[in-house]
Scaffold this motif. Sequence first.
Motif, mmCIF file in Angstrom:
data_model
loop_
_atom_site.group_PDB
_atom_site.id
_atom_site.type_symbol
_atom_site.label_atom_id
_atom_site.label_comp_id
_atom_site.label_asym_id
_atom_site.label_seq_id
_atom_site.Cartn_x
_atom_site.Cartn_y
_atom_site.Cartn_z
ATOM 1 N N ILE A 89 0.882 -1.164 0.000
ATOM 2 C CA ILE A 89 0.000 0.000 0.000
ATOM 3 C C ILE A 89 0.919 1.212 0.000
ATOM 4 N N PHE A 90 0.693 2.102 -0.963
ATOM 5 C CA PHE A 90 1.431 3.353 -1.053
ATOM 6 C C PHE A 90 0.460 4.488 -0.718
ATOM 7 N N SER A 91 0.945 5.484 0.010
ATOM 8 C CA SER A 91 0.092 6.610 0.369
ATOM 9 C C SER A 91 0.938 7.865 0.515
ATOM 10 N N ASN A 92 0.267 8.965 0.743
ATOM 11 C CA ASN A 92 0.978 10.217 0.996
ATOM 12 C C ASN A 92 0.221 11.013 2.041
ATOM 13 N N ALA A 93 0.877 12.027 2.570
ATOM 14 C CA ALA A 93 0.280 12.917 3.560
ATOM 15 C C ALA A 93 0.890 14.292 3.368
ATOM 16 N N PHE A 94 0.131 15.328 3.723
ATOM 17 C CA PHE A 94 0.685 16.671 3.678
ATOM 18 C C PHE A 94 1.886 16.735 4.615
ATOM 19 N N ASP A 95 2.958 17.391 4.160
ATOM 20 C CA ASP A 95 4.148 17.581 4.994
ATOM 21 C C ASP A 95 3.948 18.852 5.806
ATOM 22 N N HIS A 96 3.220 18.694 6.888
ATOM 23 C CA HIS A 96 2.911 19.804 7.782
ATOM 24 C C HIS A 96 2.998 19.268 9.207
ATOM 25 N N PRO A 97 3.590 20.021 10.118
ATOM 26 C CA PRO A 97 3.821 19.479 11.459
ATOM 27 C C PRO A 97 2.556 19.050 12.205
ATOM 28 N N THR A 98 1.427 19.704 11.966
ATOM 29 C CA THR A 98 0.223 19.325 12.703
ATOM 30 C C THR A 98 -0.968 19.004 11.805
ATOM 31 N N ALA A 99 -0.991 19.502 10.576
ATOM 32 C CA ALA A 99 -2.131 19.250 9.688
ATOM 33 C C ALA A 99 -1.951 17.978 8.864
ATOM 34 N N GLY A 100 -0.734 17.493 8.751
ATOM 35 C CA GLY A 100 -0.479 16.296 7.960
ATOM 36 C C GLY A 100 -0.719 15.025 8.756
ATOM 37 N N ALA A 101 -0.946 13.929 8.054
ATOM 38 C CA ALA A 101 -1.219 12.637 8.698
ATOM 39 C C ALA A 101 0.020 11.751 8.774
ATOM 40 N N GLY A 102 1.190 12.311 8.527
ATOM 41 C CA GLY A 102 2.408 11.506 8.507
ATOM 42 C C GLY A 102 2.666 10.743 9.789
ATOM 43 N N GLU A 103 2.509 11.408 10.921
ATOM 44 C CA GLU A 103 2.736 10.744 12.207
ATOM 45 C C GLU A 103 1.757 9.580 12.395
ATOM 46 N N PHE A 104 0.528 9.776 11.946
ATOM 47 C CA PHE A 104 -0.478 8.714 12.021
ATOM 48 C C PHE A 104 -0.012 7.478 11.250
ATOM 49 N N TYR A 105 0.424 7.663 9.990
ATOM 50 C CA TYR A 105 0.890 6.524 9.192
ATOM 51 C C TYR A 105 2.101 5.855 9.847
ATOM 52 N N ALA A 106 3.035 6.657 10.323
ATOM 53 C CA ALA A 106 4.228 6.097 10.967
ATOM 54 C C ALA A 106 3.845 5.293 12.209
ATOM 55 N N ASN A 107 2.925 5.800 13.007
ATOM 56 C CA ASN A 107 2.485 5.088 14.206
ATOM 57 C C ASN A 107 1.751 3.787 13.876
ATOM 58 N N CYS A 108 1.248 3.683 12.668
ATOM 59 C CA CYS A 108 0.549 2.461 12.236
ATOM 60 C C CYS A 108 1.483 1.497 11.505
ATOM 61 N N GLY A 109 2.782 1.775 11.508
ATOM 62 C CA GLY A 109 3.740 0.851 10.926
ATOM 63 C C GLY A 109 4.148 1.140 9.490
ATOM 64 N N PHE A 110 3.640 2.215 8.909
ATOM 65 C CA PHE A 110 4.048 2.580 7.558
ATOM 66 C C PHE A 110 5.429 3.220 7.610
ATOM 67 N N LYS A 111 6.187 3.016 6.560
ATOM 68 C CA LYS A 111 7.545 3.554 6.479
ATOM 69 C C LYS A 111 7.532 4.806 5.601
ATOM 70 N N GLU A 112 8.129 5.878 6.123
ATOM 71 C CA GLU A 112 8.274 7.075 5.300
ATOM 72 C C GLU A 112 9.382 6.809 4.286
ATOM 73 N N VAL A 113 9.082 7.049 2.994
ATOM 74 C CA VAL A 113 10.055 6.742 1.947
ATOM 75 C C VAL A 113 10.475 7.967 1.143
ATOM 76 N N GLY A 114 9.899 9.113 1.428
ATOM 77 C CA GLY A 114 10.329 10.297 0.703
ATOM 78 C C GLY A 114 9.512 11.523 1.051
ATOM 79 N N ARG A 115 10.107 12.675 0.697
ATOM 80 C CA ARG A 115 9.435 13.966 0.840
ATOM 81 C C ARG A 115 9.631 14.723 -0.462
ATOM 82 N N VAL A 116 8.555 15.276 -0.950
ATOM 83 C CA VAL A 116 8.601 15.998 -2.219
ATOM 84 C C VAL A 116 7.704 17.229 -2.145
ATOM 85 N N THR A 117 7.906 18.107 -3.104
ATOM 86 C CA THR A 117 6.969 19.196 -3.339
ATOM 87 C C THR A 117 6.434 18.995 -4.739
#
Length: 191
Positions: free
Chosen positions: A126-154
């Motif tokens: 499963i591939f997904s993305n999240a807004f790169d924002h300290p509080t509005a993005g869901a990145g921490e949620f995905y990481a806490n669920c075991g997803f691996k961060e694989v990149g940051r882009v604009t």
Amino acid sequence: MAAIKLSLATAEDAEAIAALRNAISDHLTFNHGRGPWTVHHTTAGVLSDLRNAKLYAALRRDEVIASLKLATKKPWALDLKFFTPVEKPLYLTALCVAPEFQRRGYGRACLDEALKLARRAEAGAIFSNAFDHPTAGAGEFYANCGFKEVGRVTDRSTALRYYEMVSGNASAFLRGISRASFCVQSRFRVV
């Protein structure tokens, strides 16, 4: 203990899902200012999602409180060079939970179901993305669920983080399911 039901959305759910997405957009804009989340969703857009992917709705007392989209076609906002090459990836987008139900385990329950659906479909990841924002993005949620961060882009002036859960790494894939399931079982039951 709260209960939700995650099922394939239908055309009859389109207006409610558009309203849910708009409520989340308004909530994020109110709390974090204007950003890439500040958009107006339409019933026509949701109907397009229904035609082009599998759209799921989570119900609580017959009300749509969460939704997610799983697709086999790569969305524009994902650059595959960042992801592990796999056969049959699924793309998870538009995972959203009504603001009044956030931080209560409903998002994890939806993600748990998405992982189970991916496993049944024999998806490679499963591939997904999240807004790169300290509080509005869901990145921490995905990481806490075991997803691996694989990149940051604009992309199109929107800062994004990319996340993956690869099924070839069976332990991580199952750990993702177990981690989400644990949180779900400890808070409510999915029906």
